[in-house]
Write an enzyme that holds these catalytic residues in place. Structure first.
Site, PDB file in Angstrom:
ATOM      1  N   ASP B  61     -12.060  34.544 -37.811  1.00 22.43           N
ATOM      2  CA  ASP B  61     -13.128  33.698 -38.360  1.00 22.43           C
ATOM      3  C   ASP B  61     -14.273  33.684 -37.374  1.00 22.43           C
ATOM      4  OD1 ASP B  61     -14.721  31.640 -39.592  1.00 22.43           O
ATOM      5  OD2 ASP B  61     -12.909  31.003 -40.636  1.00 22.43           O
ATOM      6  N   LEU B  70     -14.757  19.421 -43.317  1.00 19.62           N
ATOM      7  CA  LEU B  70     -13.626  18.538 -43.007  1.00 19.62           C
ATOM      8  C   LEU B  70     -12.991  17.898 -44.237  1.00 19.62           C
ATOM      9  CD1 LEU B  70     -14.970  16.796 -39.781  1.00 19.62           C
ATOM     10  CD2 LEU B  70     -13.669  18.903 -39.990  1.00 19.62           C
ATOM     11  N   GLN B  71     -13.652  17.956 -45.369  1.00 19.24           N
ATOM     12  CA  GLN B  71     -13.108  17.396 -46.612  1.00 19.24           C
ATOM     13  C   GLN B  71     -11.893  18.196 -47.086  1.00 19.24           C
ATOM     14  OE1 GLN B  71     -14.050  19.719 -49.107  1.00 19.24           O
ATOM     15  NE2 GLN B  71     -14.270  18.666 -51.082  1.00 19.24           N
ATOM     16  N   ARG B  72     -11.686  19.411 -46.558  1.00 17.24           N
ATOM     17  CA  ARG B  72     -10.582  20.251 -47.033  1.00 17.24           C
ATOM     18  C   ARG B  72      -9.945  21.103 -45.930  1.00 17.24           C
ATOM     19  NH1 ARG B  72     -15.343  21.948 -47.677  1.00 17.24           N
ATOM     20  NH2 ARG B  72     -15.938  24.103 -47.359  1.00 17.24           N
ATOM     21  N   LYS B  85     -14.113  27.980 -35.029  1.00 11.65           N
ATOM     22  CA  LYS B  85     -12.937  27.657 -35.835  1.00 11.65           C
ATOM     23  C   LYS B  85     -11.657  28.245 -35.245  1.00 11.65           C
ATOM     24  CE  LYS B  85     -15.006  26.801 -40.325  1.00 11.65           C
ATOM     25  NZ  LYS B  85     -15.072  27.186 -41.749  1.00 11.65           N
ATOM     26  N   ASP B 129     -14.106  33.402 -48.151  1.00  7.66           N
ATOM     27  CA  ASP B 129     -14.880  32.592 -49.089  1.00  7.66           C
ATOM     28  C   ASP B 129     -16.006  33.377 -49.753  1.00  7.66           C
ATOM     29  OD1 ASP B 129     -16.607  32.948 -47.022  1.00  7.66           O
ATOM     30  OD2 ASP B 129     -17.015  30.833 -46.657  1.00  7.66           O
ATOM     31  N   CYS B 187     -18.220  27.818 -53.444  1.00 13.39           N
ATOM     32  CA  CYS B 187     -17.832  26.413 -53.280  1.00 13.39           C
ATOM     33  C   CYS B 187     -18.988  25.607 -52.688  1.00 13.39           C
ATOM     34  CB  CYS B 187     -16.598  26.293 -52.390  1.00 13.39           C
ATOM     35  SG  CYS B 187     -15.104  26.927 -53.174  1.00 13.39           S
ATOM     36  N   CYS B 337     -35.500  22.166 -55.880  1.00  9.54           N
ATOM     37  CA  CYS B 337     -34.056  22.001 -56.067  1.00  9.54           C
ATOM     38  C   CYS B 337     -33.479  21.773 -54.668  1.00  9.54           C
ATOM     39  CB  CYS B 337     -33.438  23.215 -56.760  1.00  9.54           C
ATOM     40  SG  CYS B 337     -33.587  24.740 -55.814  1.00  9.54           S
TER      41      CYS B 337
END
Lengths: 98, 379
Positions: B61, B70-72, B85, B129, B187, B337
């Site tokens: 990585d 950090l949510q996952r 990482k 990803d 994502c 946007c």
């Protein structure tokens, strides 16, 4: 009614939240189901099948009743469980999130 | 290979299962598994494989830990934000099981290094990803005859399989070509339920362990689809494509290619159409402060508007063709946007229907928050 499950990005495009259902006149095949889907949601034209050739796009697969229907003719009759609405016809797309 | 008393105690719940037992634990200890990506999928994969006693774990990585991870990405903690990482992951793995030999690769997997890195391992677990690295991992694994455990996630949905194993299909058999850039959101653009990579990552770790043990029935030749919202787990048979360009009978891909070119180069959001007129955040701020007659148009989705906004009129970009009559083409208009990509599409569309005084906010709200209003939440 034929139940169709779309990948998330196509649900967003079609502005639907869950499964979509379509009525199909005549023989229920991959082609007739997709034709009905695209009639109801014209914004999906070209996202599942090539605009011109109407061939399945290479990052999309079709599944139903545990079987991969991607490589068979679009004119093969779909399984009875899809026709009677007890099982969905799945349009599955490549995703890359990790 | 002998285990210490501490290791025998550590692995006792494996050792008392006949399907694993001492011989299986020795296989795990001798195994070398490469995790490509230490993110949402890689986190549970690395933690569980380490806990299970996989002897050598590799982690590739190039990235650093970000607050939005950090949510996952449960291998990293708040204190790790900003760290590499691979360093953060290595620390947690060592804490879980000090018997694991770690090999970290703080680089992007590329056509130049993939075969060399993958060649050091018996099994690859793909937790990347993006499409370019997925095709790279696939081709490198097929060419080096290394099985790899695949999973990918988006929003509430996940997919998993085992590719390049035992005569089964590869990723290109399933998806010969990636979607065009911009067609399928990442994502970062579309979101992902935090626990979903946990679900899929644990499935990947399970499959990797089964491959090492030679136990059970692997997911090779099957695609597992997970729908977390309906909590459906469905599996479908998938077959090797004899015309597959990499694993077919007459392959055309016999060495690694340029995967950025193959998949199309894209950022998190992209706009590849003709250039559209732009306005910088500073210029827009100046015009707004001066009280100029400007219509500011937000082309994001309503749920994004709940996070942060400028004083503006909302028409999501996909609704614009049907709602264009709400806008006055005689007035000056600035569309925005999150990043400036969707609003570029919106400006291109508005120009195509006759709007002449329309500009795109360059860099979107990301740039506005960075340069004009640091108090604005970013997402």
């Amino acid at each position: 009614m034929i139940r169709i499950e779309l990948p998330a990005h196509l649900r967003t495009l079609a502005r639907v939240a869950g499964d979509v259902s379509v009525e199909v006149d005549g023989e229920v095949t991959v082609r007739s189901v997709l034709n009905a889907l695209e009639r109801r949601y014209p914004m999906l034209q070209g996202t599942i099948r090539n605009h011109v050739s109407q061939e399945r796009r290479p990052f999309i697969r079709f599944f139903a009743c545990g079987k991969d229907l991607s490589l068979t003719s679009q004119d093969i009759r779909l399984p009875d469980a899809v026709i009677d609405g007890s099982e969905p016809f799945l349009v599955v797309g490549a995703i890359a999130g990790g | 290979m002998g285990f210490s008393n501490e290791e025998i105690l550590r692995y006792s719940r494996h050792l008392i299962m006949p399907e694993v037992a001492l011989a299986g634990q020795q296989k795990l200890s001798a195994a070398r598994v490469l995790c490509v990506g230490a993110g949402g999928l890689g986190s549970p994969v690395a933690l569980y494989l380490a806990a299970a006693g996989v002897g050598t774990l590799g982690i590739v990585d190039f990235d650093v830990v970000d607050l939005t991870n950090l949510q996952r990405q449960i291998i990293h903690t708040t204190a790790d934000v900003g760290r590499r990482k691979v360093e953060s992951a290595a620390e947690k793995i060592a804490a879980v099981n000090p018997h694991v030999t770690l090999q970290t690769f703080p680089v992007s997997l590329s056509r130049e290094n993939a075969l060399e890195i993958i060649g050091k391992f018996d099994v690859v677990v793909d937790g990347t990803d993006n499409f370019a690295t997925r095709y790279l991992v696939n081709d490198a694994c097929v060419l080096s005859k290394t099985p790899f455990v695949y999973a990918s996630v988006f929003r509430f949905e996940g997919q998993a399989s085992v590719f390049a194993h035992d005569g089964g299909p590869c990723y290109r058999c399933l998806y010969p070509e990636p979607p065009p850039p911009g067609m399928v959101p990442s994502c970062a653009e579309g979101g992902v339920l935090g626990v979903l990579p946990g679900l899929l990552g644990v499935i990947q770790a399970t499959e990797a362990i089964k491959l090492i043990l030679g136990a059970g029935i692997s997911l090779a030749g099957r695609l597992l689809l997970v729908d977390a919202l309906g909590m459906h787990f469905r599996e479908f048979t998938i077959k090797r494509n004899e015309h597959c360009p990499v694993c077919g009978t007459t392959p055309s891909v016999t060495e690694l290619i340029d995967y950025q070119q193959f998949c199309g180069i894209r950022g998190e959001e992209s706009y590849t159409g003709p250039a559209v007129p732009e306005i910088t955040p500073e210029e827009l701020k100046q015009l707004l402060d001066a009280g100029d007659d400007i219509v500011v148009l937000d082309v994001r989705e309503p749920h994004e508007r709940d996070i942060c906004r400028l004083e503006s009129h909302l028409i999501p970009v996909d609704d614009l063709p049907a709602r264009v009559h709400e806008l006055d083409s005689a007035r000056e208009l600035v569309a925005y946007c999150k990043s400036g990509a969707r609003s570029a599409h919106a400006v291109a569309f508005l120009q195509s229907v006759g709007f002449r005084r329309v500009r795109n906010l360059r860099g979107g709200l990301d740039a506005w928050a960075e340069r004009i209003d640091p108090a604005m939440p970013r997402y």
